[in-house]
Design a protein around this motif. Structure first.
Motif, PDB file in Angstrom:
ATOM      1  N   VAL A  81       2.958  -7.157  -3.212  1.00  0.00           N
ATOM      2  CA  VAL A  81       2.514  -6.037  -2.388  1.00  0.00           C
ATOM      3  C   VAL A  81       3.768  -5.447  -1.741  1.00  0.00           C
ATOM      4  O   VAL A  81       4.518  -6.167  -1.073  1.00  0.00           O
ATOM      5  N   PRO A  82       4.049  -4.150  -1.945  1.00  0.00           N
ATOM      6  CA  PRO A  82       5.311  -3.570  -1.475  1.00  0.00           C
ATOM      7  C   PRO A  82       5.456  -3.587   0.047  1.00  0.00           C
ATOM      8  O   PRO A  82       4.481  -3.724   0.793  1.00  0.00           O
ATOM      9  N   LYS A  83       6.688  -3.440   0.484  1.00  0.00           N
ATOM     10  CA  LYS A  83       6.976  -3.369   1.919  1.00  0.00           C
ATOM     11  C   LYS A  83       6.253  -2.186   2.548  1.00  0.00           C
ATOM     12  O   LYS A  83       6.012  -1.163   1.903  1.00  0.00           O
ATOM     13  N   ASN A  84       5.917  -2.336   3.809  1.00  0.00           N
ATOM     14  CA  ASN A  84       5.284  -1.267   4.593  1.00  0.00           C
ATOM     15  C   ASN A  84       3.952  -0.808   4.011  1.00  0.00           C
ATOM     16  O   ASN A  84       3.540   0.341   4.187  1.00  0.00           O
ATOM     17  N   THR A  85       3.278  -1.709   3.321  1.00  0.00           N
ATOM     18  CA  THR A  85       2.017  -1.365   2.644  1.00  0.00           C
ATOM     19  C   THR A  85       1.019  -2.500   2.804  1.00  0.00           C
ATOM     20  O   THR A  85       1.391  -3.666   2.813  1.00  0.00           O
ATOM     21  N   LYS A  86      -0.250  -2.152   2.937  1.00  0.00           N
ATOM     22  CA  LYS A  86      -1.338  -3.115   2.859  1.00  0.00           C
ATOM     23  C   LYS A  86      -2.241  -2.746   1.694  1.00  0.00           C
ATOM     24  O   LYS A  86      -2.516  -1.571   1.461  1.00  0.00           O
ATOM     25  N   TRP A  87      -2.667  -3.752   0.970  1.00  0.00           N
ATOM     26  CA  TRP A  87      -3.604  -3.537  -0.118  1.00  0.00           C
ATOM     27  C   TRP A  87      -4.968  -4.124   0.252  1.00  0.00           C
ATOM     28  O   TRP A  87      -5.042  -5.236   0.786  1.00  0.00           O
ATOM     29  N   LYS A  88      -6.014  -3.374  -0.050  1.00  0.00           N
ATOM     30  CA  LYS A  88      -7.359  -3.926  -0.035  1.00  0.00           C
ATOM     31  C   LYS A  88      -7.782  -4.040  -1.499  1.00  0.00           C
ATOM     32  O   LYS A  88      -8.128  -3.052  -2.142  1.00  0.00           O
ATOM     33  N   VAL A  89      -7.730  -5.257  -2.029  1.00  0.00           N
ATOM     34  CA  VAL A  89      -8.064  -5.496  -3.434  1.00  0.00           C
ATOM     35  C   VAL A  89      -9.572  -5.642  -3.559  1.00  0.00           C
ATOM     36  O   VAL A  89     -10.179  -6.502  -2.909  1.00  0.00           O
ATOM     37  N   THR A  90     -10.180  -4.810  -4.381  1.00  0.00           N
ATOM     38  CA  THR A  90     -11.633  -4.855  -4.561  1.00  0.00           C
ATOM     39  C   THR A  90     -12.049  -5.195  -5.991  1.00  0.00           C
ATOM     40  O   THR A  90     -13.234  -5.366  -6.267  1.00  0.00           O
ATOM     41  N   GLU A  91     -11.075  -5.286  -6.885  1.00  0.00           N
ATOM     42  CA  GLU A  91     -11.403  -5.571  -8.286  1.00  0.00           C
ATOM     43  C   GLU A  91     -10.227  -6.250  -8.968  1.00  0.00           C
ATOM     44  O   GLU A  91      -9.069  -5.895  -8.733  1.00  0.00           O
ATOM     45  N   VAL A  92     -10.536  -7.235  -9.794  1.00  0.00           N
ATOM     46  CA  VAL A  92      -9.537  -7.899 -10.635  1.00  0.00           C
ATOM     47  C   VAL A  92      -9.964  -7.752 -12.088  1.00  0.00           C
ATOM     48  O   VAL A  92     -11.103  -8.078 -12.443  1.00  0.00           O
ATOM     49  N   ASP A  93      -9.071  -7.254 -12.913  1.00  0.00           N
ATOM     50  CA  ASP A  93      -9.325  -7.103 -14.348  1.00  0.00           C
ATOM     51  C   ASP A  93      -8.461  -8.106 -15.107  1.00  0.00           C
ATOM     52  O   ASP A  93      -7.295  -8.312 -14.755  1.00  0.00           O
ATOM     53  N   ALA A  94      -9.006  -8.733 -16.121  1.00  0.00           N
ATOM     54  CA  ALA A  94      -8.247  -9.685 -16.928  1.00  0.00           C
ATOM     55  C   ALA A  94      -8.616  -9.520 -18.393  1.00  0.00           C
ATOM     56  O   ALA A  94      -9.801  -9.441 -18.735  1.00  0.00           O
TER      57      ALA A  94
END
Length: 225
Positions: A81-94
């Protein structure tokens, strides 16, 4: 047996020795390495290494019949996750495929781990999701996360996708496809009940001799701090 067969079949040598495993025919990368997920409305692509699969794969499965607990295994790969950023992960694809059966998996487990000097560390708080039923296209999953997903601050993390699949039924086995490309740390694999090697998280290249990455992507929303 070609390289793809050998890599995926390694995780089921116990079953093969019992005469239960049929010849495996690797499937092509169903999604062609493209942006395929669409399990959560409005989710944007946050991270993607779903590309250039050549059929090589490793097992990542809970054998839910209860007859082969020593064959349970898991793969994991890292992302940043890059600097100065927040991620809200709602999906994982595989990207993956079934062999020795046709699927589908009953469900999937998705676990996020903190980084521990280049290997998966402790599970991220609220980052363990079990018995999720993702969209399944011949073994390639688009898995929506419950509870509005998982918020991650900047840093390195690991994600593991494990199929809950009964070998003794029609499901057979699930293999997580590999790409020859490399991003960040080497992907990891473990087989806790093994008596020989890779009992805990070990680079896939060490376990199988294959460099590269596991194919996965993350979707959700990014917010700059």
């Amino acid at each position: 047996m070609n390289k793809a067969c050998w890599l995926a079949a390694i995780s089921v040598l116990t079953l093969s020795a019992q005469g239960n495993a049929a010849a495996m025919k690797p499937l092509p990368n169903f999604f062609g390495g493209h942006d395929f997920g669409n399990a959560t409305k409005g989710a944007k692509l946050l991270y993607n290494q779903n590309s250039n699969g050549d059929g090589d794969a490793v097992g990542s499965q809970n054998f839910t019949s209860g007859k082969f607990p020593s064959s349970d295994d898991a793969g994991a790969d890292d992302f940043v996750v890059p600097k100065n950023t927040k991620w809200k992960v709602t999906e994982v694809d595989a990207t993956g495929y079934y062999y020795n059966g046709t699927g589908p998996a009953a469900s999937e487990n998705v676990i996020f781990y903190e980084d521990d000097y280049g290997v998966p560390g402790k599970a991220v708080k609220n980052g363990t999701f079990v018995n999720l039923v993702g969209e399944d296209e011949n073994g390639s999953f688009a898995i929506a996360l419950p509870r509005k997903g998982l918020t991650l601050k900047p840093g390195t993390y690991w994600v593991s996708v494990v199929a809950n699949c009964s070998y003794t039924g029609a499901c057979g086995e699930w293999a997580w496809e590999l790409s020859p490309n490399s991003h960040g740390n080497q992907p990891m694999w473990e087989k806790p009940a093994s008596t020989t090697r890779c009992i805990t998280w070990t680079p896939i290249e060490t376990c199988f001799g294959y460099p590269g990455d596991l194919e996965f992507a993350l979707r959700g929303k990014a917010k700059r701090n």
